[in-house]
Write an enzyme that holds these catalytic residues in place. Structure first.
Site, short mmCIF file in Angstrom:
data_model
loop_
_atom_site.label_atom_id
_atom_site.label_comp_id
_atom_site.label_asym_id
_atom_site.label_seq_id
_atom_site.Cartn_x
_atom_site.Cartn_y
_atom_site.Cartn_z
N ASN A 217 0.84 -1.19 0.00
CA ASN A 217 0.00 0.00 0.00
C ASN A 217 0.87 1.24 0.00
O ASN A 217 1.33 1.71 1.04
CB ASN A 217 -0.92 -0.04 1.21
CG ASN A 217 -1.66 -1.36 1.27
OD1 ASN A 217 -2.34 -1.73 0.32
ND2 ASN A 217 -1.50 -2.09 2.37
N THR A 218 1.09 1.75 -1.19
CA THR A 218 2.10 2.76 -1.44
C THR A 218 1.56 3.67 -2.53
O THR A 218 0.55 3.37 -3.16
CB THR A 218 3.40 2.07 -1.93
OG1 THR A 218 3.72 1.00 -1.05
CG2 THR A 218 4.58 3.01 -1.97
N THR A 219 2.22 4.80 -2.76
CA THR A 219 1.87 5.61 -3.91
C THR A 219 3.14 5.96 -4.67
O THR A 219 4.25 5.88 -4.12
CB THR A 219 1.10 6.88 -3.50
OG1 THR A 219 0.41 7.40 -4.63
CG2 THR A 219 2.04 7.95 -2.94
#
Length: 551
Positions: A361-363
């Site tokens: 869960n990263t951007t």
């Protein structure tokens, strides 16, 4: 472009954008708009990148925050590459026996009693994002920091419409969010997950961002926001005011490698992508990828074998270079790749994979300006909604980065004070004849760097457009089962006949984005279907000197 005789097995779902004055690509339209606003103000790619990242802490709050960590890869017009290591680290009081593991085997190997390393105060590591973003902006930005943070303040104060992507993630973790009154008050209005279209306002966070506009990173790293965080963690936490004050965002030298006449530039350890993307490409270089055809089981088998070998070496030699000696030059050498060809198998098959964890869960953002600055940056708060609480009165969601450490004492990735765990983040920049050819990156934990490698192959071996390269189907393995995205599903029987155990999955990794550079100065931005990715490109420009309107 692949010939008509070899049609691609997929259709692009999104459209690219092109311009000569600058391009911003992020995984949310409002993040992209914030970056583009900086370019319109006359700012550069660093201003745009930091503005976009700060805005994403508001509109992608489940993915990224000022109390998280990540890696930013900056290329300057003079050809200098700097990697800002903003990764979270264990506090000075952290110990390798601070948790009680519940199992010595999968699937519960990383779990601890009371989920103490996953949810709540005990899961929080020393954050680095804000410190790194402010350092990069102070050194290379052109606009006042107050201008750069303004879009994030506006979005937090006035609110924005919740997207289906955000709403589904709130729903997914509603039970945990409901346990903390502060975070529930933001994301569970009336006790239920914020629905699509709900106007999400974060007033406390807007106030915190205003303080940061005045005080910079010190507001968190030693100031009132840091004190609020430490007070909320209490005795259950392992982050102190000294930890926050003393945190340093490391400026590291990028790793350079080559592939079919291109230079491949990526981050060094503790990021493993620069090393292992180079290693995989070196192994592929001796094979006729284009001759195999993009849509062939033979090529997918080759990719699976190369990815498997890269993971074997990653497990054997990766980590924080302050704690572990990593043979970088050996692993990225052509000689090592040639020797590793003997490890390739004619038939696949599952091998044992040791337990481990890395946040999916990263951007990611990719930004470029007309003067040659490029920022490729991947940042996170680790799990969805981090430690799943909000620091009272601040709107800040802390990371749960401690879950990335092995909770068992005496292991390679066990907890140690000041230690940073390895990451798969792959903010990559590819050059041709010394000039930028394309830059890319994506979220997705251990699926990041194999996916980045495949996009590089798509661009170089198959002459894909940027949009095709980021949207193309992916394959992944760690050495056990092989995962295929839907557009590769027709190869499942052939790969199984080659000995692989194949699992079909909806997607591998997250939303990739890319900017490609044409020799005449045009830039093309692309974002894929796996997230809310959005491109904004600036064309045209100001009137030439002496030009004015007369009738």
């Amino acid at each position: 472009m692949p010939s008509a005789a070899q049609p691609l097995p997929f259709t692009c779902r999104k459209s690219p954008a092109r311009g000569s004055q600058g391009v911003v690509v992020t995984n949310h339209p409002l993040g992209t708009a914030a970056g583009q606003e900086m370019l319109a103000y006359g700012g550069n790619a660093v201003d745009a990148a930091v503005a976009a990242l700060l805005a994403l802490t508001v509109v992608e709050p489940m993915m990224v925050g000022i109390a998280g960590g990540g890696v930013s890869h900056l290329r300057l017009p003079d050809g200098t590459h700097t990697v800002y290591d903003c990764l979270s680290q264990a506090g000075a009081s952290a110990r390798d026996d601070m948790y009680t593991p519940v199992s010595d085997a999968l699937p519960g190997y990383m779990e601890t009693a009371g989920r103490a390393n996953l949810v709540g105060a005990g899961a929080v590591a020393v954050p680095g994002n804000l410190r790194g973003w402010c350092a990069m902006h102070a050194a290379h930005g052109a606009l006042p920091f107050a201008d750069v943070i303004a879009p994030a303040i506006r979005l937090a104060e006035r609110g924005f419409a919740v997207t289906p992507y955000l709403s589904s993630n709130i729903t997914r973790h509603a039970e945990d969010l409901s346990q903390d009154a502060e975070i529930a008050g933001i994301f569970l209005p009336g006790g239920t997950p914020a629905p699509v279209g709900y106007r999400l306002v974060q007033g406390d966070y807007a106030t915190s961002l205003r303080l940061i506009a005045t005080e910079g990173a010190e507001a968190l790293h030693g100031g009132a926001l840091g004190r609020a965080l430490v007070d909320r963690l209490g005795e259950a936490g392992s982050v102190s005011m000294d930890d926050l004050t003393n945190y340093v965002a490391r400026e590291r030298e990028a790793i350079f490698a080559s592939y079919r006449g291109h230079q491949i530039v990526g981050p060094p350890p503790p990021a493993s992508s620069g090393v292992h993307v180079a290693q995989m490409l070196n192994m592929l270089e001796s094979h006729d990828m284009a001759g195999m055809g993009f849509d062939s089981a033979e090529r997918l088998h080759l990719l699976a074998e190369v990815i498997r070998i890269a993971f074997e070496d990653r497990r054997a030699a990766s980590g924080d270079p302050d704690f572990v000696d990593i043979p970088v030059e050996k692993l990225i050498s052509k000689e090592y790749a040639a020797a590793s060809q003997s490890r390739m198998r004619g038939l696949g098959g599952e091998s044992a994979v040791p337990p481990g964890y890395e946040s999916q869960n990263t951007t990611h953002i990719t930004v470029a300006d007309r003067d040659g600055r490029i920022v490729s940056a991947t940042h996170t708060i680790n799990g969805l909604f981090g430690a799943r609480f909000v620091v009272p009165g601040t709107g800040i969601i802390p990371n749960n980065y401690m879950y990335n450490f092995d909770p068992h004492p005496g292991k390679a990735l066990s907890i140690a004070p000041g230690k940073r765990v390895p990451t798969s983040m792959a903010p990559m920049i590819v050059l041709k004849d010394g000039a930028p050819s394309f830059a890319l990156g994506l979220p997705g934990a251990v699926r990041i760097f194999p996916s980045a490698m495949q996009a590089i192959v798509n661009m170089i071996d198959f002459n894909m457009t940027p949009q095709q390269a980021v949207e193309a189907p992916r394959i992944w393995t760690e050495g056990a089962h092989v995962e295929l995205e839907p557009d590769y599903a027709h190869h499942k029987p052939a790969l199984e006949a080659m000995g692989h155990t194949v699992t079909l999955v909806p997607h591998i990794g997250g939303g990739m984005n890319m900017i490609a550079f044409a020799p005449e100065g045009e830039m093309i931005g692309a974002a894929c279907w796996r997230a809310d990715g959005t491109v904004a490109a600036m064309g045209g420009g100001l009137a030439a000197a002496g030009i004015s309107f007369h009738i």
